[in-house]
Design a protein around this motif. Structure first.
Motif, PDB file in Angstrom:
ATOM      1  N   VAL A 186      28.031  15.960 -18.747  1.00 53.83           N
ATOM      2  CA  VAL A 186      28.430  15.893 -20.149  1.00 53.83           C
ATOM      3  C   VAL A 186      28.577  14.457 -20.618  1.00 53.83           C
ATOM      4  O   VAL A 186      28.072  14.072 -21.662  1.00 53.83           O
ATOM      5  N   ASN A 187      29.258  13.627 -19.833  1.00 60.62           N
ATOM      6  CA  ASN A 187      29.603  12.276 -20.290  1.00 60.62           C
ATOM      7  C   ASN A 187      28.863  11.168 -19.559  1.00 60.62           C
ATOM      8  O   ASN A 187      29.237  10.018 -19.641  1.00 60.62           O
ATOM      9  N   GLY A 188      27.829  11.511 -18.840  1.00 61.22           N
ATOM     10  CA  GLY A 188      27.010  10.482 -18.227  1.00 61.22           C
ATOM     11  C   GLY A 188      27.660   9.851 -17.014  1.00 61.22           C
ATOM     12  O   GLY A 188      28.505  10.439 -16.349  1.00 61.22           O
ATOM     13  N   THR A 189      27.263   8.615 -16.733  1.00 58.40           N
ATOM     14  CA  THR A 189      27.657   7.936 -15.505  1.00 58.40           C
ATOM     15  C   THR A 189      28.916   7.112 -15.716  1.00 58.40           C
ATOM     16  O   THR A 189      28.970   6.285 -16.631  1.00 58.40           O
ATOM     17  N   PRO A 190      29.947   7.287 -14.880  1.00 59.26           N
ATOM     18  CA  PRO A 190      31.154   6.484 -15.025  1.00 59.26           C
ATOM     19  C   PRO A 190      30.915   5.047 -14.592  1.00 59.26           C
ATOM     20  O   PRO A 190      29.989   4.748 -13.852  1.00 59.26           O
ATOM     21  N   GLY A 191      31.761   4.166 -15.053  1.00 56.76           N
ATOM     22  CA  GLY A 191      31.688   2.759 -14.675  1.00 56.76           C
ATOM     23  C   GLY A 191      33.009   2.286 -14.097  1.00 56.76           C
ATOM     24  O   GLY A 191      33.751   3.042 -13.492  1.00 56.76           O
ATOM     25  N   ARG A 192      33.300   1.006 -14.315  1.00 55.45           N
ATOM     26  CA  ARG A 192      34.528   0.360 -13.876  1.00 55.45           C
ATOM     27  C   ARG A 192      34.783   0.537 -12.392  1.00 55.45           C
ATOM     28  O   ARG A 192      35.881   0.868 -11.939  1.00 55.45           O
ATOM     29  N   GLU A 193      33.730   0.248 -11.603  1.00 58.75           N
ATOM     30  CA  GLU A 193      33.900   0.253 -10.152  1.00 58.75           C
ATOM     31  C   GLU A 193      34.994  -0.721  -9.731  1.00 58.75           C
ATOM     32  O   GLU A 193      35.670  -0.512  -8.719  1.00 58.75           O
ATOM     33  N   ASP A 194      35.187  -1.788 -10.524  1.00 56.77           N
ATOM     34  CA  ASP A 194      36.205  -2.773 -10.164  1.00 56.77           C
ATOM     35  C   ASP A 194      37.592  -2.147 -10.092  1.00 56.77           C
ATOM     36  O   ASP A 194      38.373  -2.446  -9.183  1.00 56.77           O
ATOM     37  N   LEU A 195      37.904  -1.257 -11.026  1.00 48.24           N
ATOM     38  CA  LEU A 195      39.215  -0.620 -11.022  1.00 48.24           C
ATOM     39  C   LEU A 195      39.355   0.339  -9.848  1.00 48.24           C
ATOM     40  O   LEU A 195      40.421   0.441  -9.233  1.00 48.24           O
ATOM     41  N   VAL A 196      38.284   1.059  -9.531  1.00 45.56           N
ATOM     42  CA  VAL A 196      38.312   1.991  -8.403  1.00 45.56           C
ATOM     43  C   VAL A 196      38.566   1.235  -7.112  1.00 45.56           C
ATOM     44  O   VAL A 196      39.418   1.614  -6.290  1.00 45.56           O
ATOM     45  N   LEU A 197      37.831   0.144  -6.899  1.00 44.91           N
ATOM     46  CA  LEU A 197      37.979  -0.623  -5.664  1.00 44.91           C
ATOM     47  C   LEU A 197      39.331  -1.318  -5.594  1.00 44.91           C
ATOM     48  O   LEU A 197      39.924  -1.443  -4.515  1.00 44.91           O
ATOM     49  N   GLU A 198      39.843  -1.744  -6.744  1.00 43.80           N
ATOM     50  CA  GLU A 198      41.174  -2.355  -6.765  1.00 43.80           C
ATOM     51  C   GLU A 198      42.228  -1.339  -6.355  1.00 43.80           C
ATOM     52  O   GLU A 198      43.135  -1.657  -5.562  1.00 43.80           O
ATOM     53  N   ARG A 199      42.123  -0.111  -6.857  1.00 44.71           N
ATOM     54  CA  ARG A 199      43.088   0.921  -6.473  1.00 44.71           C
ATOM     55  C   ARG A 199      43.017   1.221  -4.979  1.00 44.71           C
ATOM     56  O   ARG A 199      44.022   1.593  -4.359  1.00 44.71           O
ATOM     57  N   ALA A 200      41.824   1.082  -4.398  1.00 47.20           N
ATOM     58  CA  ALA A 200      41.649   1.348  -2.968  1.00 47.20           C
ATOM     59  C   ALA A 200      42.106   0.186  -2.099  1.00 47.20           C
ATOM     60  O   ALA A 200      42.049   0.285  -0.869  1.00 47.20           O
ATOM     61  N   GLY A 201      42.522  -0.910  -2.713  1.00 49.75           N
ATOM     62  CA  GLY A 201      43.059  -2.019  -1.940  1.00 49.75           C
ATOM     63  C   GLY A 201      42.079  -3.122  -1.628  1.00 49.75           C
ATOM     64  O   GLY A 201      42.381  -4.015  -0.829  1.00 49.75           O
ATOM     65  N   PHE A 202      40.888  -3.093  -2.260  1.00 52.49           N
ATOM     66  CA  PHE A 202      39.921  -4.164  -2.030  1.00 52.49           C
ATOM     67  C   PHE A 202      40.286  -5.392  -2.856  1.00 52.49           C
ATOM     68  O   PHE A 202      40.985  -5.313  -3.864  1.00 52.49           O
ATOM     69  N   GLU A 203      39.773  -6.527  -2.428  1.00 49.63           N
ATOM     70  CA  GLU A 203      40.003  -7.776  -3.139  1.00 49.63           C
ATOM     71  C   GLU A 203      38.814  -8.701  -2.889  1.00 49.63           C
ATOM     72  O   GLU A 203      37.811  -8.302  -2.307  1.00 49.63           O
ATOM     73  N   GLY A 204      38.917  -9.933  -3.355  1.00 53.88           N
ATOM     74  CA  GLY A 204      37.876 -10.924  -3.083  1.00 53.88           C
ATOM     75  C   GLY A 204      36.538 -10.557  -3.687  1.00 53.88           C
ATOM     76  O   GLY A 204      35.494 -10.735  -3.066  1.00 53.88           O
ATOM     77  N   TYR A 205      36.560 -10.070  -4.925  1.00 56.54           N
ATOM     78  CA  TYR A 205      35.330  -9.629  -5.587  1.00 56.54           C
ATOM     79  C   TYR A 205      34.391 -10.801  -5.863  1.00 56.54           C
ATOM     80  O   TYR A 205      34.809 -11.882  -6.247  1.00 56.54           O
ATOM     81  N   GLU A 206      33.108 -10.562  -5.637  1.00 55.82           N
ATOM     82  CA  GLU A 206      32.093 -11.528  -6.062  1.00 55.82           C
ATOM     83  C   GLU A 206      30.862 -10.777  -6.560  1.00 55.82           C
ATOM     84  O   GLU A 206      30.634  -9.625  -6.191  1.00 55.82           O
ATOM     85  N   GLU A 207      30.100 -11.444  -7.379  1.00 59.60           N
ATOM     86  CA  GLU A 207      28.954 -10.797  -8.018  1.00 59.60           C
ATOM     87  C   GLU A 207      27.739 -11.715  -7.967  1.00 59.60           C
ATOM     88  O   GLU A 207      27.867 -12.938  -8.104  1.00 59.60           O
ATOM     89  N   HIS A 208      26.580 -11.109  -7.747  1.00 58.17           N
ATOM     90  CA  HIS A 208      25.324 -11.849  -7.721  1.00 58.17           C
ATOM     91  C   HIS A 208      24.303 -11.077  -8.549  1.00 58.17           C
ATOM     92  O   HIS A 208      24.225  -9.849  -8.456  1.00 58.17           O
ATOM     93  N   VAL A 209      23.548 -11.788  -9.347  1.00 56.20           N
ATOM     94  CA  VAL A 209      22.471 -11.176 -10.121  1.00 56.20           C
ATOM     95  C   VAL A 209      21.142 -11.735  -9.629  1.00 56.20           C
ATOM     96  O   VAL A 209      20.938 -12.951  -9.627  1.00 56.20           O
ATOM     97  N   VAL A 210      20.270 -10.845  -9.182  1.00 63.27           N
ATOM     98  CA  VAL A 210      18.942 -11.247  -8.727  1.00 63.27           C
ATOM     99  C   VAL A 210      18.006 -11.132  -9.919  1.00 63.27           C
ATOM    100  O   VAL A 210      17.782 -10.029 -10.432  1.00 63.27           O
ATOM    101  N   PRO A 211      17.463 -12.229 -10.406  1.00 61.79           N
ATOM    102  CA  PRO A 211      16.654 -12.172 -11.628  1.00 61.79           C
ATOM    103  C   PRO A 211      15.325 -11.465 -11.406  1.00 61.79           C
ATOM    104  O   PRO A 211      14.816 -11.382 -10.287  1.00 61.79           O
ATOM    105  N   ALA A 212      14.787 -10.966 -12.477  1.00 64.05           N
ATOM    106  CA  ALA A 212      13.475 -10.308 -12.417  1.00 64.05           C
ATOM    107  C   ALA A 212      12.776 -10.594 -13.751  1.00 64.05           C
ATOM    108  O   ALA A 212      12.642 -11.741 -14.137  1.00 64.05           O
TER     109      ALA A 212
END
Length: 281
Positions: A186-212
């Protein structure tokens, strides 16, 4: 999981054979970027959750001692094994199961990757389980197409792949509400993986974009395969009208590009990495 939808074994029924041809590849350099970001050196174990036909696992396997692909669709695993044999990847093995089955006796891993599969899971539960399956210094990696990158400016030499028109044809045949398996999206694909991982106790987030952005040529066969590779237009959803739908789809593609050539820009790939907190003591 998407609201109003429940998992079942028919989610991608009949789609595995269409993946390699239908789906665009990730941006060139994906595997090298992950290896560089994580300092991979050929040691340790990789787990690819929702591995499908092994697209990401087979690219990353060279950087690990062992690579394990987990997927609930037996046809996907059979295709992954076939691709591993074709590419000469000998350190991969394939396990039938859902993310919610973890840890499933699989042990610990240096890296656990979800390539556009995390949204199909009970995300809070799975994230917490994966955290405990990571060895010290391990990482949770989420891979996706980067829809937020600026559009490429290189002109397309042929008509753009008509995804909107294909979507309209699918809705005309299957109804206005997206379907997947025996349920509905009904509502498509959820986002905000950052909040999910934060609730699970993860930290030290980093992001990389591979150009195309490279121009990729697509044929009617490619676009038919793309359509049938998707959960919301998997072959089984059309029942005994599948052949009729495919005829209408090919007629649509002929009207848009009589010479059967389409083009699109390859999207960038976004790699998001989280690490569990360092254990004390």
């Amino acid at each position: 999981m998407p609201d109003g939808w429940e998992w079942d074994r028919t989610l991608f029924q009949g789609s595995a054979a269409h993946y390699e041809r239908g789906r665009l590849p990730y941006a060139p350099g994906l595997a090298e970027t992950v290896a560089r970001a994580l300092g991979l050196d050929g040691r340790g174990r990789l787990l690819d959750v929702g591995c499908g036909p092994g697209t990401v696992l087979l690219a990353l396997a060279q950087y690990f001692t062992e690579a394990v692909g987990l997927d609930p669709d037996e046809d996907m695993l059979a295709e992954a094994e076939r691709q591993a044999g074709r590419r000469g990847v000998g350190n991969a093995r394939w396990v039938s199961g859902r993310a919610e089955d973890l840890p499933a006796g699989l042990g610990t891993f240096r890296t656990v990757v979800f390539a556009q599969s995390f949204h199909w899971t009970d995300r809070d539960r799975v994230a917490a389980t994966v955290r405990d399956m990571l060895e010290p210094g391990g990482a949770f990696v989420h891979v996706s197409d980067d829809k937020g990158e600026p559009a490429a400016t290189t002109p397309l030499p042929w008509p753009a792949s008509p995804y909107a028109e294909i979507g309209a044809l699918v809705r005309d045949r299957l109804g206005p509400v997206r379907r997947a398996g025996q349920g509905r999206l009904v509502n498509g694909t959820p986002g905000r993986e950052d909040l999910v991982l934060e609730r699970a106790g993860f930290e030290g987030y980093e992001e990389h974009v591979v150009p195309a952005g490279q121009v990729v040529e697509r044929t009617p066969d490619d676009l038919v395969a793309w359509t049938f590779s998707r959960s919301d237009s998997a072959p089984h959803l059309f029942g005994d009208r599948r052949a009729e739908f495919e005829e209408d789809l090919r007629a649509l593609l002929r009207r848009i590009s009589p010479d059967g050539r389409f083009a699109e820009h390859l999207p960038a790939t976004r790699i998001m990495i989280w690490r569990p907190p360092r254990r004390k003591g």
